[in-house]
Write an enzyme that holds these catalytic residues in place. Structure first.
Site, PDB file in Angstrom:
ATOM      1  N   HIS A 169      31.363  62.241  47.321  1.00  0.00           N
ATOM      2  CA  HIS A 169      32.295  61.294  46.705  1.00  0.00           C
ATOM      3  C   HIS A 169      33.554  61.088  47.547  1.00  0.00           C
ATOM      4  O   HIS A 169      34.340  60.190  47.276  1.00  0.00           O
ATOM      5  CB  HIS A 169      32.686  61.779  45.298  1.00  0.00           C
ATOM      6  CG  HIS A 169      31.555  61.701  44.321  1.00  0.00           C
ATOM      7  ND1 HIS A 169      31.481  60.733  43.345  1.00  0.00           N
ATOM      8  CD2 HIS A 169      30.428  62.443  44.194  1.00  0.00           C
ATOM      9  CE1 HIS A 169      30.368  60.900  42.650  1.00  0.00           C
ATOM     10  NE2 HIS A 169      29.710  61.934  43.145  1.00  0.00           N
ATOM     11  N   ASP A 377      40.894  57.756  50.959  1.00  0.00           N
ATOM     12  CA  ASP A 377      40.257  57.893  49.649  1.00  0.00           C
ATOM     13  C   ASP A 377      38.792  57.496  49.794  1.00  0.00           C
ATOM     14  O   ASP A 377      38.499  56.483  50.439  1.00  0.00           O
ATOM     15  CB  ASP A 377      40.939  56.931  48.652  1.00  0.00           C
ATOM     16  CG  ASP A 377      40.985  57.490  47.241  1.00  0.00           C
ATOM     17  OD1 ASP A 377      40.099  58.294  46.895  1.00  0.00           O
ATOM     18  OD2 ASP A 377      41.907  57.119  46.484  1.00  0.00           O
TER      19      ASP A 377
HETATM   20  P1  ADQ Z   1      39.521  60.712  42.322  1.00  0.00           P
HETATM   21  O1  ADQ Z   1      40.199  61.208  43.544  1.00  0.00           O
HETATM   22  O2  ADQ Z   1      39.784  61.480  41.091  1.00  0.00           O
HETATM   23  O3  ADQ Z   1      37.925  60.600  42.551  1.00  0.00           O
HETATM   24  P2  ADQ Z   1      39.543  57.829  41.483  1.00  0.00           P
HETATM   25  O4  ADQ Z   1      38.367  57.240  42.166  1.00  0.00           O
HETATM   26  O5  ADQ Z   1      40.716  56.932  41.454  1.00  0.00           O
HETATM   27  O6  ADQ Z   1      40.030  59.182  42.159  1.00  0.00           O
HETATM   28  O7  ADQ Z   1      39.135  58.186  40.010  1.00  0.00           O
HETATM   29  C1  ADQ Z   1      40.057  58.647  39.076  1.00  0.00           C
HETATM   30  C2  ADQ Z   1      39.546  58.400  37.658  1.00  0.00           C
HETATM   31  O8  ADQ Z   1      40.386  59.122  36.762  1.00  0.00           O
HETATM   32  C3  ADQ Z   1      39.612  56.934  37.268  1.00  0.00           C
HETATM   33  O9  ADQ Z   1      38.463  56.598  36.541  1.00  0.00           O
HETATM   34  C4  ADQ Z   1      40.858  56.854  36.384  1.00  0.00           C
HETATM   35  O10 ADQ Z   1      40.770  55.899  35.355  1.00  0.00           O
HETATM   36  C5  ADQ Z   1      40.941  58.238  35.793  1.00  0.00           C
HETATM   37  N1  ADQ Z   1      42.352  58.603  35.548  1.00  0.00           N
HETATM   38  C6  ADQ Z   1      43.351  58.611  36.461  1.00  0.00           C
HETATM   39  N2  ADQ Z   1      44.509  58.963  35.883  1.00  0.00           N
HETATM   40  C7  ADQ Z   1      44.240  59.178  34.586  1.00  0.00           C
HETATM   41  C8  ADQ Z   1      45.038  59.582  33.455  1.00  0.00           C
HETATM   42  N3  ADQ Z   1      46.342  59.838  33.548  1.00  0.00           N
HETATM   43  N4  ADQ Z   1      44.421  59.700  32.274  1.00  0.00           N
HETATM   44  C9  ADQ Z   1      43.094  59.460  32.165  1.00  0.00           C
HETATM   45  N5  ADQ Z   1      42.302  59.090  33.176  1.00  0.00           N
HETATM   46  C10 ADQ Z   1      42.864  58.957  34.377  1.00  0.00           C
HETATM   47  C11 ADQ Z   1      37.026  61.024  43.577  1.00  0.00           C
HETATM   48  C12 ADQ Z   1      37.318  60.468  44.972  1.00  0.00           C
HETATM   49  C13 ADQ Z   1      37.417  58.957  44.909  1.00  0.00           C
HETATM   50  C14 ADQ Z   1      36.142  58.362  44.306  1.00  0.00           C
HETATM   51  C15 ADQ Z   1      35.755  59.071  43.025  1.00  0.00           C
HETATM   52  C16 ADQ Z   1      34.374  58.656  42.537  1.00  0.00           C
HETATM   53  O11 ADQ Z   1      38.509  61.025  45.489  1.00  0.00           O
HETATM   54  O12 ADQ Z   1      37.652  58.408  46.199  1.00  0.00           O
HETATM   55  O13 ADQ Z   1      36.354  56.996  44.035  1.00  0.00           O
HETATM   56  O14 ADQ Z   1      35.751  60.482  43.184  1.00  0.00           O
HETATM   57  O15 ADQ Z   1      33.431  58.848  43.527  1.00  0.00           O
END
Ligand code: ADQ
Length: 476
Positions: A169, A377
């Site tokens: 990921h 990312d």
């Molecule tokens: P993350 O680094 O965690 O994921 P991201 O892809 O942005 O980053 O996903 C975060 C998720 O958490 C989103 O669905 C978002 O809605 C949720 N979220 C964020 N803040 C929140 C809050 N305060 N309350 C509730 N929910 C919240 C890792 C990798 C990424 C990749 C994903 C999926 O780092 O690059 O996109 O996995 O593969």
């Protein structure tokens, strides 16, 4: 083992959280209560898991003995146990203080500890053994992410009959960076145990193919390499979101009402600028705050016409880099508010909290400009969620070139987060874009995401894996 599962997912975490209260959606098992934790991965895999009586192996999130296997919504969950020491060494140490920074361009220096690597290996072995035990003959096993990179090879050793997929990921680094990893050959061999290794971007797959040749002399042609008499495929499968779910939420009258209320609570500013990230040093939160501060200082933006809301989800709070980041971000927020806030109107509303999906959707609906500025990312789902939530109402996305999502969301205002002037420029273009142009850009991006949602991602990966298995579909 009498029968076993034809489809097994192996991930660091189970798709459930333990709860102490008796929420309506909670399930009881062995005297403990669990609530499904909503997430893209489980949404995408649920239909496949339910149809094939699948099993999900992962940690329950609490150190100590594992509860017995239990079922949630037709999926069998097999909890793994992790001791306090293992959480510290395998999860916080090797996974999040060594591999995570190294795979994200060393934006913080990785820490290398022999004890962490040893525990990482032991824990990976335990996950592999659990998968070997529950998988039916010829089953498909899908291993997830950087915490479990040794599992594919360990699993193949015990169960050569299985069809094994792995998806990373996070980014896969270029050779020069990967070579710093003391455990490099072991990790690479671990991944090569899979039949299909999936990456977020083509660049990651290319890095992997080149690295295998460099480190192990493994020849490759196109996306397929030969390793120990087998073929291993390395390809990109950009992950996505449950587009329909986010759009449904954003269309819900209660969510719309809440979005209005949020704007009112912010003092009905002309421009609401939003950031939503895990509080992680890869996300470029400080860079974004600095750009906002300089625009306020330059007089190009002003309070109360423009306000910023920064949601910084608590994350990995026992890891040192994360504690230091929290101090830096909170100091910067304090500085901006001290210099530019007014009584009752801070310039930056900083929220170190988790939210429900509907509250997040309301925040997306309330924001005129979304800032997603990671230094690196894998994908960034927040960028995609914002686009999905902007039904007919335009809005503008400022997006770092270093997020995997930038490969698809070409109509965003792209920027290099290291170039402060470039970020300021992208932010100003997003703030001042005219409504028609904003709508045009948003609808192109929406069209893309509607088609390329998380279900499409999962089926593309699994179809590709089945094809490698030879007898298309009849393995799953
Ligand atoms: P993350 O680094 O965690 O994921 P991201 O892809 O942005 O980053 O996903 C975060 C998720 O958490 C989103 O669905 C978002 O809605 C949720 N979220 C964020 N803040 C929140 C809050 N305060 N309350 C509730 N929910 C919240 C890792 C990798 C990424 C990749 C994903 C999926 O780092 O690059 O996109 O996995 O593969």
């Amino acid at each position: 083992m009498v029968q076993g599962s034809p489809f097994v997912v192996v991930a660091n975490r189970l798709p459930v959280d333990e709860v102490t209260d008796d929420t309506p959606s909670s399930r009881t098992s062995g005297g403990r209560r669990w609530r499904p934790s909503p997430g893209g991965l489980v949404t995408a895999l649920h239909p496949v898991l339910a149809e094939h009586k699948g099993t999900w192996i992962g940690w329950s999130g609490t150190p100590g003995p594992a509860p017995d296997p239990f079922e949630v919504d037709g999926i069998k969950l097999v909890p793994m146990s992790l001791s306090e020491d293992e959480v510290e060494r395998y999860y916080e140490g090797q996974s999040n203080a060594t591999i995570w920074p190294l795979y994200h361009d060393n934006v913080e220096p990785p820490i290398f500890r022999r004890r962490w690597r040893d525990t990482y290996r032991e824990v990976n072995r335990r996950y592999a053994a659990a998968a070997a035990k529950v998988a039916a003959p010829g089953a498909t096993v899908w291993v997830q992410d950087y915490q479990l990179q040794l599992v594919p090879a360990m699993l193949r050793e015990q169960r050569p009959d299985l069809l094994i997929g792995f998806f990373l990921h996070i980014p896969f680094p270029p050779i020069e960076l990967f070579m710093q990893l003391p455990q490099r050959a072991e990790v690479l061999r671990g991944l090569l145990g899979a039949d299909l290794v999936g990456f977020q971007q083509r660049l990651g797959a290319q890095n992997f193919l080149r690295l295998s040749k460099h480190l192990l002399g493994t020849p490759y042609s196109g996306s397929t390499l030969e390793y120990e008499g087998r073929k291993v495929k390395a390809e990109a499968f950009p992950i996505s979101i449950d587009f329909a779910e986010m759009q449904r939420l954003a269309d819900n009258p209660l969510v719309r009402e809440r979005a209005k209320q949020i704007r009112a609570e912010l003092g009905d500013p002309k421009t609401v600028i939003l950031g939503v990230d895990r509080l992680d040093y890869t996300k470029g939160i400080e860079h974004r705050l600095k750009a906002f501060r300089e625009l306020l200082a330059d007089g190009k933006l002003s309070v109360p016409e423009s306000v910023m809301v920064q949601v910084a989800t608590p994350s990995r709070e026992r890891v040192e880099h994360y504690q230091a980041l929290r101090v830096k971000v909170e100091r910067e927020v304090g500085r901006i508010n001290g210099d530019f806030g007014k009584v009752g109107v801070p310039a930056v509303h900083y929220l170190h909290q988790s939210y429900s999906r509907s509250e997040l959707a309301a925040l997306y609906c309330a924001a005129d400009v979304m800032m997603v500025t990671p230094l690196r990312d894998g994908m960034n789902l927040v960028a995609k969620e914002y686009v999905a939530a902007r039904a007919e109402n335009g809005g503008a996305l400022v997006l770092s070139e270093f997020a995997g999502a930038a490969g698809e969301l070409r109509q965003a205002f792209l920027c290099n987060p290291h170039d402060l002037d470039g970020v300021k420029d992208a932010l100003m273009r997003a703030v001042t874009v005219d409504e028609g142009e904003a709508r045009r850009r948003m609808s192109i991006m929406q069209r893309h995401l509607r088609k390329h949602d998380v279900a499409a991602w999962a089926s593309e990966f699994l179809d590709s894996l089945a094809e490698i298995g030879g007898t298309e579909k009849n393995r799953l």
